[in-house]
Motif scaffolding. Structure first.
Motif, PDB file in Angstrom:
ATOM      1  N   LEU A  87       7.354 -12.642   5.780  1.00 47.68           N
ATOM      2  CA  LEU A  87       6.674 -12.775   4.555  1.00 47.68           C
ATOM      3  C   LEU A  87       6.211 -11.293   4.117  1.00 47.68           C
ATOM      4  CD1 LEU A  87       4.334 -15.814   5.765  1.00 47.68           C
ATOM      5  CD2 LEU A  87       6.567 -16.174   4.767  1.00 47.68           C
ATOM      6  N   LEU A  88       6.054 -11.326   2.772  1.00 49.19           N
ATOM      7  CA  LEU A  88       5.587 -10.215   1.978  1.00 49.19           C
ATOM      8  C   LEU A  88       4.328 -10.732   1.388  1.00 49.19           C
ATOM      9  CD1 LEU A  88       8.247  -9.064   2.889  1.00 49.19           C
ATOM     10  CD2 LEU A  88       8.120  -7.915   0.572  1.00 49.19           C
ATOM     11  N   GLN A  89       3.016 -10.234   1.709  1.00 47.11           N
ATOM     12  CA  GLN A  89       1.699 -10.535   1.144  1.00 47.11           C
ATOM     13  C   GLN A  89       1.248  -9.498   0.301  1.00 47.11           C
ATOM     14  OE1 GLN A  89       0.627 -13.905   1.753  1.00 47.11           O
ATOM     15  NE2 GLN A  89       1.020 -14.497   3.938  1.00 47.11           N
ATOM     16  N   MET A  90       0.968  -9.423  -0.806  1.00 41.22           N
ATOM     17  CA  MET A  90       0.390  -8.328  -1.627  1.00 41.22           C
ATOM     18  C   MET A  90      -1.085  -8.609  -1.898  1.00 41.22           C
ATOM     19  SD  MET A  90       1.658  -6.324  -4.959  1.00 41.22           S
ATOM     20  CE  MET A  90       1.455  -7.714  -6.250  1.00 41.22           C
ATOM     21  N   LYS A  91      -1.845  -7.570  -1.600  1.00 43.17           N
ATOM     22  CA  LYS A  91      -3.012  -7.343  -2.019  1.00 43.17           C
ATOM     23  C   LYS A  91      -3.415  -6.056  -2.765  1.00 43.17           C
ATOM     24  CE  LYS A  91      -7.672  -7.422   0.092  1.00 43.17           C
ATOM     25  NZ  LYS A  91      -8.477  -6.185   0.495  1.00 43.17           N
ATOM     26  N   ILE A  92      -3.734  -6.495  -4.047  1.00 47.91           N
ATOM     27  CA  ILE A  92      -4.170  -5.455  -4.874  1.00 47.91           C
ATOM     28  C   ILE A  92      -5.593  -5.208  -4.823  1.00 47.91           C
ATOM     29  CG2 ILE A  92      -4.117  -4.824  -7.435  1.00 47.91           C
ATOM     30  CD1 ILE A  92      -2.156  -6.897  -7.946  1.00 47.91           C
ATOM     31  N   ASN A  93      -5.856  -4.085  -4.421  1.00 45.01           N
ATOM     32  CA  ASN A  93      -7.390  -3.631  -4.319  1.00 45.01           C
ATOM     33  C   ASN A  93      -7.806  -2.903  -5.420  1.00 45.01           C
ATOM     34  OD1 ASN A  93      -7.478  -4.416  -1.303  1.00 45.01           O
ATOM     35  ND2 ASN A  93      -5.794  -2.950  -1.072  1.00 45.01           N
ATOM     36  N   TYR A  94      -8.814  -3.110  -6.125  1.00 46.91           N
ATOM     37  CA  TYR A  94      -9.605  -2.331  -7.273  1.00 46.91           C
ATOM     38  C   TYR A  94     -10.768  -2.128  -6.727  1.00 46.91           C
ATOM     39  CZ  TYR A  94     -11.117  -1.791 -12.101  1.00 46.91           C
ATOM     40  OH  TYR A  94     -11.650  -1.229 -13.076  1.00 46.91           O
ATOM     41  N   TYR A  95     -11.013  -0.593  -6.762  1.00 45.16           N
ATOM     42  CA  TYR A  95     -12.379  -0.157  -6.407  1.00 45.16           C
ATOM     43  C   TYR A  95     -12.910   0.514  -7.681  1.00 45.16           C
ATOM     44  CZ  TYR A  95      -9.881  -0.317  -2.121  1.00 45.16           C
ATOM     45  OH  TYR A  95      -8.978  -0.563  -0.636  1.00 45.16           O
ATOM     46  N   PRO A  96     -14.016  -0.130  -8.155  1.00 45.52           N
ATOM     47  CA  PRO A  96     -15.015   0.443  -9.352  1.00 45.52           C
ATOM     48  C   PRO A  96     -15.664   1.544  -9.141  1.00 45.52           C
ATOM     49  CG  PRO A  96     -15.365  -2.171  -8.896  1.00 45.52           C
ATOM     50  CD  PRO A  96     -14.649  -1.539  -7.744  1.00 45.52           C
ATOM     51  N   LEU A  97     -16.073   2.103 -10.209  1.00 45.02           N
ATOM     52  CA  LEU A  97     -16.835   3.230 -10.157  1.00 45.02           C
ATOM     53  C   LEU A  97     -17.949   2.947  -9.100  1.00 45.02           C
ATOM     54  CD1 LEU A  97     -16.903   4.547 -13.540  1.00 45.02           C
ATOM     55  CD2 LEU A  97     -15.341   5.402 -11.778  1.00 45.02           C
TER      56      LEU A  97
ATOM     57  N   GLU B 135     -16.591   8.818  -9.937  1.00 51.29           N
ATOM     58  CA  GLU B 135     -15.877   9.454 -11.115  1.00 51.29           C
ATOM     59  C   GLU B 135     -14.701   8.510 -11.422  1.00 51.29           C
ATOM     60  OE1 GLU B 135     -15.249  13.430 -10.076  1.00 51.29           O
ATOM     61  OE2 GLU B 135     -17.469  13.866 -10.116  1.00 51.29           O
ATOM     62  N   LYS B 136     -13.976   7.969 -10.697  1.00 50.35           N
ATOM     63  CA  LYS B 136     -12.876   7.197 -11.077  1.00 50.35           C
ATOM     64  C   LYS B 136     -12.762   6.142 -10.319  1.00 50.35           C
ATOM     65  CE  LYS B 136      -9.950  11.656 -11.628  1.00 50.35           C
ATOM     66  NZ  LYS B 136      -8.976  12.455 -11.407  1.00 50.35           N
ATOM     67  N   VAL B 137     -12.029   5.102 -11.113  1.00 51.68           N
ATOM     68  CA  VAL B 137     -11.497   3.750 -10.656  1.00 51.68           C
ATOM     69  C   VAL B 137     -10.509   3.934  -9.535  1.00 51.68           C
ATOM     70  CG1 VAL B 137     -10.516   1.553 -11.215  1.00 51.68           C
ATOM     71  CG2 VAL B 137     -12.232   2.328 -12.413  1.00 51.68           C
ATOM     72  N   ARG B 138     -10.433   3.586  -8.368  1.00 50.46           N
ATOM     73  CA  ARG B 138      -9.307   3.710  -7.391  1.00 50.46           C
ATOM     74  C   ARG B 138      -8.627   2.100  -7.406  1.00 50.46           C
ATOM     75  NH1 ARG B 138      -8.874   3.656  -1.802  1.00 50.46           N
ATOM     76  NH2 ARG B 138      -6.727   4.099  -1.195  1.00 50.46           N
ATOM     77  N   ILE B 139      -7.216   2.410  -7.584  1.00 51.24           N
ATOM     78  CA  ILE B 139      -6.511   1.109  -7.429  1.00 51.24           C
ATOM     79  C   ILE B 139      -5.565   1.310  -6.328  1.00 51.24           C
ATOM     80  CG2 ILE B 139      -5.401  -0.854  -8.590  1.00 51.24           C
ATOM     81  CD1 ILE B 139      -6.385   0.119 -11.225  1.00 51.24           C
ATOM     82  N   SER B 140      -5.181   0.532  -5.350  1.00 51.01           N
ATOM     83  CA  SER B 140      -4.130   0.642  -4.641  1.00 51.01           C
ATOM     84  C   SER B 140      -3.631  -0.907  -4.281  1.00 51.01           C
ATOM     85  CB  SER B 140      -4.361   0.998  -3.086  1.00 51.01           C
ATOM     86  OG  SER B 140      -5.236  -0.182  -2.279  1.00 51.01           O
TER      87      SER B 140
END
Length: 262
Positions: free
Chosen positions: A118-128, A204-209
């Motif tokens: 199985l391939l499970q995707m998690k989009i992580n959005y880290y606000p400022l 200072e920056k939004v980080r996304i992985s």
């Protein structure tokens, strides 16, 4: 194929009421969908992230009803990316098999093969984060997966624990990060290591992985060191468990650590 990152990022730019249409409900066992974390972890720090989690491969196991309809190209872009990544997983597992002196298809077979990995995707959005020293994006952990593949938006924040200290992974343009998870560490009897890592936030920056976890089916595969990795001088260092039992074991350990840190 074109990068799907712009499509994935666009989802988090939607108004909160649109994102909440896809909200998960972990209390009832619905883990796929949109979620937000703002809670103290076992170390007493805040976790600071929004995320979207869903199964992206195999195609016959996907639930497209919980995939975002906006932006319009989300489903197509994600499905194509998952297909490409599944082929890459096969190549990596072949190399790792050969590194253990096994037939090249052995590890892939042990984690479910073409049909059941199985391939499970998690989009992580880290606000400022106004006070990043008080928060983490994701606390320190190892992944339960066989392999994990990570894309990012070129904002540093992934840290690996290496030789007794935390090291920030370099942001290399047009690259994908891959690391080994618990499943391969168990099958290899510790010859391959599941890396301890964490996610940091930024003021200072939004980080996304974008992390994709390659996981065996929860109940069908018994995880234990392969016979070829065991000898009189190297006895098995992991007990036999299903993948589901391994997850529960880690959750129990985490809850015990949280109690000890209170």
């Amino acid at each position: 194929m074109a990068s799907p990152m712009s499509s994935w990022t666009a989802f988090f730019d939607l108004p909160i009421e649109q994102k909440e249409k896809y909200a998960n409900d972990q209390a009832s066992g619905k883990i796929q969908g949109y979620g937000s974390k703002l809670a103290n972890n076992a170390s007493g720090q805040l976790e600071w992230e929004d995320y979207f989690f869903h199964l992206v491969y195999p195609e016959d196991k996907r639930d497209l009803s919980i995939w975002p309809q906006t932006p319009a190209d989300y489903i197509e872009a994600t499905a194509e990316y998952a297909k490409e990544l599944r082929a890459l997983a096969t190549k990596v597992l072949r190399v790792l098999s050969l590194g253990l002196g096994l037939e090249e298809g052995r590890l892939e077979k042990e984690v479910g093969g073409l049909e059941e990995l199985l391939l499970q995707m998690k989009i992580n959005y880290y606000p400022l984060c106004p006070q990043p020293e008080l928060a983490l994006g994701v606390e320190a952990h190892t992944d339960v997966s066989a392999l994990t593949f990570i894309l990012h938006n070129m904002v540093p924040g992934l840290q690996l624990f290496y030789e007794g200290k935390w090291v920030t992974a370099k942001c290399v343009p047009n690259s994908i990060i891959m690391h080994i998870g618990d499943t391969i560490e168990i099958l290899s009897n510790g010859k391959y290591k599941s890396i301890l890592h964490r996610g940091m936030v930024n003021k200072e920056k939004v980080r996304i992985s974008w992390a994709v976890f390659c996981e065996p089916p929860k109940e069908k595969i018994i995880l234990k060191p392969l016979p070829e990795t065991v000898s009189e001088t190297e006895p098995p260092i992991f007990p036999p468990r299903t993948f589901a039992e391994h997850i529960q074991h880690k959750l129990f350990r985490k809850s015990q650590e949280a109690l000890l840190n209170k």
